[in-house]
Write an enzyme that holds these catalytic residues in place. Sequence first.
Site, PDB file in Angstrom:
ATOM      1  N   CYS A   2      31.642  50.577  39.681  1.00  0.00           N
ATOM      2  CA  CYS A   2      31.349  51.930  39.215  1.00  0.00           C
ATOM      3  C   CYS A   2      31.656  52.899  40.351  1.00  0.00           C
ATOM      4  O   CYS A   2      32.426  52.592  41.250  1.00  0.00           O
ATOM      5  CB  CYS A   2      29.881  52.050  38.788  1.00  0.00           C
ATOM      6  SG  CYS A   2      28.694  51.629  40.066  1.00  0.00           S
ATOM      7  N   ASP A  99      24.403  41.301  39.348  1.00  0.00           N
ATOM      8  CA  ASP A  99      24.645  40.803  40.698  1.00  0.00           C
ATOM      9  C   ASP A  99      24.062  41.754  41.749  1.00  0.00           C
ATOM     10  O   ASP A  99      23.624  41.325  42.820  1.00  0.00           O
ATOM     11  CB  ASP A  99      26.146  40.617  40.930  1.00  0.00           C
ATOM     12  CG  ASP A  99      26.935  41.909  40.753  1.00  0.00           C
ATOM     13  OD1 ASP A  99      26.880  42.486  39.648  1.00  0.00           O
ATOM     14  OD2 ASP A  99      27.605  42.359  41.698  1.00  0.00           O
ATOM     15  N   SER A 363      44.065  40.452  42.777  1.00  0.00           N
ATOM     16  CA  SER A 363      45.273  40.865  43.476  1.00  0.00           C
ATOM     17  C   SER A 363      45.457  40.032  44.744  1.00  0.00           C
ATOM     18  O   SER A 363      44.486  39.502  45.297  1.00  0.00           O
ATOM     19  CB  SER A 363      45.173  42.356  43.838  1.00  0.00           C
ATOM     20  OG  SER A 363      46.125  42.726  44.814  1.00  0.00           O
TER      21      SER A 363
END
Length: 640
Positions: A2, A99, A363
């Site tokens: 976020c 988490d 990535s």
Amino acid sequence: MCGVHGLYRLDGQRVAAETLSAMGNITQHRGPDDEGMHIDGACGIAMRRLSIIDLAGGHQPLSNQEQTLWLVCNGEIYNYRELRSELQAKGHVFKTGSDSEVLLHGYAEEGDAFVQRLNGMFDFALWDARRRRLLIGRDRIGVKPLYVLQDGQRLAFATEAKALLALPGVEPELDRSVLASYLQLGYVAAPLCIFKGMRKLPPATLLAVEDGQISEWRYWQLPTRIDTSLSEADWVARVRDQLDKSVHMQMVSDVPIGAFLSGGVDSSAVVGLMAQHSSQPIRTYAIGFEGGAAEALYNELPYARRVAELFGTQHREILVKPDVVGLLPKLLWHMDEPIADTAFITTFLVSEFARQDVKVILSGAGGDEIAAGYRRYLGGHYAARFQTLPAWLRRSASFAARHLPADRHSGLLNTLRLAKSFLASTELSPDARYASYLQVLDRQAVAQMLLSEQAGADPLQDALARVHSGDELQRMMAVDLETQLPDDILLLTDKMSMAVSLECRVPMLDHELVELMAAIPSAIKVRDGRLKHILKQSVADLLPADILDRKKRGFGTPMGAWLKRELAPLLQRLLSPEVVRTRGLFRSEAIQQLMADHAANRIDGTDALLALLNLEVWSRIYLDRRDPADVALELKSYLA
């Protein structure tokens, strides 16, 4: 994942909810799924949420049972399950499956030191109501950015700088003291920020406000001790094991997940290891460019396709001829700060493409920095060989190099460009040679370009001064981890992926893997001029030889060629003498000379020109307060 933001009133006044809402509204793209805030007198913390883990119950801010601790956290804590079990065994009661909640209870158990237990990418703000104390922090490597604004009345923070511009009384103003550093590096390195009055919190840093006093400290440093006790085979096994653990750990998600795939060693290794941990085909995404020879140099689709077929991925690829003029204003608004790295365009396009299917992407970013993948890391290796040549031959070669053509968008001219750069640096000290490879413009060129150079920090030299041990290779890699990696590569990766509400994870930058790689002797990292030797050996059974040893190509665009062709009118208009004089930052004659030298292939001025062009576009958006769409229409009119 976020965006977090907040405000601490040093003057004791109550934080207004409307202020926090305004800060959040401008970064809605980071968290379109949810929002929340908590205000306790002079402190307010808030967030915008992109739901990834515990979709239903992970609303933030999170609080403990007594509601004396409140938390907003951006990013992911990958080892949260282990930490959660440990904390529950000590009696902590969790409200959610998020988490981020482990940070809240970990702080209650161990205080600030608990952040050292976290494995993840994050920035966070924690309000301790009993102590009336605000604690903000950033992950070790700097995967997630955090901006800070401080004046006599308040301390504010936000994941994006534009959120701080929503504060009452804050006007967007260029900090001219960062211009020299920006032109030299092509990005604004922490703790500097392009906006006057703001700064970036450096990676691995905590900042606390308590009793009106502000303190700041680093909680992690890259280890400098080299371990010479292990054989190459031992290192290969350790690197493979740790990389596998990192990839597996970062695959945790309650939403669809995929991977960027360029066909290079890093992204291919990540995809290969993901495939071993998944019962379903991995979703992979690749991008290529339409056009002529220059575009073909940046087209990695055949390599990506080869890897996708090898691992049976659910592969999608896109071939584009991007509307650069239409994209630039929008992307620079999202970037917050101008940048000369064309990878921000490519990263946005492939992120937008992947977001059609997934919310989370893995990535290969960071592999070059931890495993020695850049050509500049061979500078010392070849300089030593060059010094064995007769003095007259060295002088002749260096003289001839000054007259070589340079262009990165032709195979031959790119080779000459690299040779020209190397030969110009052979007589320099190791630090100066390293700086010459990195710089967009050297100090002399910067001084000639600036109308008035204000005294400012030099982040590159500051980082070099902090690295006291290690050989030349270890030294370069350590500085890259402090500068280019967080403030160029990771910053653009975060901003461009979050522009489309996509969470991008970077398993190559798991801090345990980073620490492991830092301890490997240079002679094993790079063997006989072979870059990434240890990493390549660790995945030699996973990837074929043509992928392991293919020629390196950066993840960018053929911008230099475009600036000579279809974008030439844009360059002429945005950097015209009239525009440059009106902006009042640079000497027009120096810019005109740079443009002429680039057009004639006397130099490769791609990065320098893009730094100047993007700064002007950024100025029209932020300093002139124009809508990015309006600026895009104006730029398009220049090409009509």
